[in-house]
Enzyme design. Structure first.
Site, PDB file in Angstrom:
ATOM      1  N   ASP A 164      77.692  70.059  11.758  1.00 21.25           N
ATOM      2  CA  ASP A 164      78.063  71.376  12.262  1.00 21.25           C
ATOM      3  C   ASP A 164      77.635  71.539  13.717  1.00 21.25           C
ATOM      4  O   ASP A 164      76.453  71.679  14.009  1.00 21.25           O
ATOM      5  CB  ASP A 164      77.388  72.440  11.391  1.00 21.25           C
ATOM      6  N   ASP A 223      83.398  74.347  17.533  1.00 24.72           N
ATOM      7  CA  ASP A 223      82.585  74.425  16.315  1.00 24.72           C
ATOM      8  C   ASP A 223      83.223  73.630  15.179  1.00 24.72           C
ATOM      9  O   ASP A 223      84.179  74.075  14.555  1.00 24.72           O
ATOM     10  CB  ASP A 223      82.435  75.895  15.921  1.00 24.72           C
TER      11      ASP A 223
END
Length: 410
Positions: A119, A298
């Site tokens: 992430d 992201d």
């Protein structure tokens, strides 16, 4: 009824893809990664509860990042504008963290393997610990006492990743290895409890590995990749992603030239914390509609989440229709005629594939489909650019030069 759609699970063993090279050339290694997604129902129509849950998770992650940034630096994050909308009464949300790309790492001495969600929108590593209650059932458990290199830091942690989705436990130092590279004395968390969104039925990975910057680390510690760099484990301070339904991988220590064509186009990181860069413009059907938009890149996000006024301007120009069944900020187009939308970074426009932008029909048999570019107030002055865009490009995260590079997929 909500249905989980998962891609075929590939082997998650660490895979070396770079052959030995002459002295002086940089050598990288890769691991295969797998996607888990659940934004559609069994009939392929969009699951709006899951969609809203994913947006709620993104809002919570950004808010936590801003709060941690201020705690760590003593300053408010430059992109924190506050005012994030609260969930309205009666708005159904599912506690679902299953939008993720995950692969394998190892921890401790002797090394034990775990799967983690990679992430770039957060900075901390956590795993289910040996003291975890039944909420960690089905995950591989990390027992720090079984590792000769672990050290209890005597600190607790609590992380929030979505609506009621939390992880809490104790902080440790230990050796963490990924793709054959080792980070010594790496800070990580051993969770004592997982909320339902991180339980194995919703979250197939064992834990999560944040790959943003230290300033948004809740531990106040160096993220894993930055530790690899400071330890001298990697000679090229770059990691890269191919996020695709076929051959997806995370490459540590550079980029895999077999997976992209041409040169990278780079954008400098504006504010360290998130991977925040300037997006030159947003084009629709070949026309420039928005300019000078800040965006974070992201890998932990599926959608593209834009500032509501920006997204409204974009869809007004393209003829998008608000989707009242989903709520404010969601739009539809006829399934057979989705617009052409591209994002421009470093002077180069990268198109979003219609197949990625089109999430699926509003309902079973509907001729209207939902767009994966949504308008939501996240309390920030930036957009969140996730998988809807990233699966169409090869992306390099350059820690050494604090920049993000995009290239065309080979």
């Amino acid at each position: 009824m909500r249905f989980t759609l998962a891609t075929s699970i590939v082997a998650l063993a660490v895979l070396a893809v770079a052959a030995p090279q002459p002295t002086g050339q940089r050598i990288g290694m890769a691991i295969p990664i797998t996607k888990r997604s659940s934004l559609v129902n069994a009939d392929k129509s969009v699951d709006f509860d899951a969609l809203k849950s994913h947006v709620a998770a993104g809002k919570a992650k950004i808010r936590q990042g801003f709060t941690t940034y201020e705690k760590n630096t003593g300053m408010k994050h430059p992109s924190d504008v506050g005012g994030v909308e609260r969930r309205g009464a009666g708005e159904p949300l599912t506690d679902d963290q299953s939008q993720l790309w995950y692969g394998s790492i190892s921890v401790g001495t002797p090394a034990q393997s775990f799967t983690v969600d990679f992430d770039t929108g957060s900075s901390d590593l956590f795993l289910p610990g040996s003291r975890c209650d039944s909420s960690c059932k089905g995950h591989t458990i990390w027992d720090p006492s079984s590792s000769s290199t672990s050290k209890d830091l005597g600190k607790s942690f609590s992380l929030a990743y979505g609506d009621k989705s939390t992880v809490s436990g104790e902080q440790y130092n230990d050796t963490v290895s990924i793709a054959g590279f080792s980070a010594t004395t790496q800070t990580l968390g051993a969770a004592n409890t997982y909320s339902s969104g991180f339980q194995s039925s919703q979250f197939p990975a064992d834990g999560l590995m944040g790959m943003a910057f230290q300033s948004i680390s809740s531990y106040g510690a160096s993220p894993v990749f930055q530790t690899l760099v400071s330890d001298g484990s990697v000679s090229d301070p770059v990691f890269s992603f191919k996020l695709s339904s076929s051959g997806a991988e995370l490459y540590i220590g550079g980029s895999n030239s077999a997976l992209y064509a041409g040169d990278f186009t780079y954008s400098l990181v504006m504010h360290q914390g998130f991977w925040e860069v300037k997006m030159d413009n947003v084009k629709g059907n070949g026309e420039t509609i928005l300019t000078n938009v800040n965006a974070i890149i992201d890998t932990g996000a599926t959608l593209i989440i834009g500032i509501p006024s920006d997204v409204s301007t974009l869809y007004n120009a393209l003829g998008g229709t608000a989707a009242p069944s989903a709520g404010q900020g969601y739009y539809t187009f006829p399934c057979s005629s989705f617009p052409s939308i591209s994002l421009t970074f470093g002077g180069k426009s990268f198109p979003i594939a219609a197949s990625a932008l089109n999430l699926g029909p509003v309902s079973s048999g509907s001729s209207d489909c939902v767009s994966g570019l949504v308008g939501q107030d996240t309390g920030s002055s930036f957009w969140t650019v996730g998988d809807v865009f990233l699966q169409g490009v090869y992306t390099a995260f350059d820690v050494g030069n604090t920049q993000v590079g995009f290239a065309k997929l080979a």
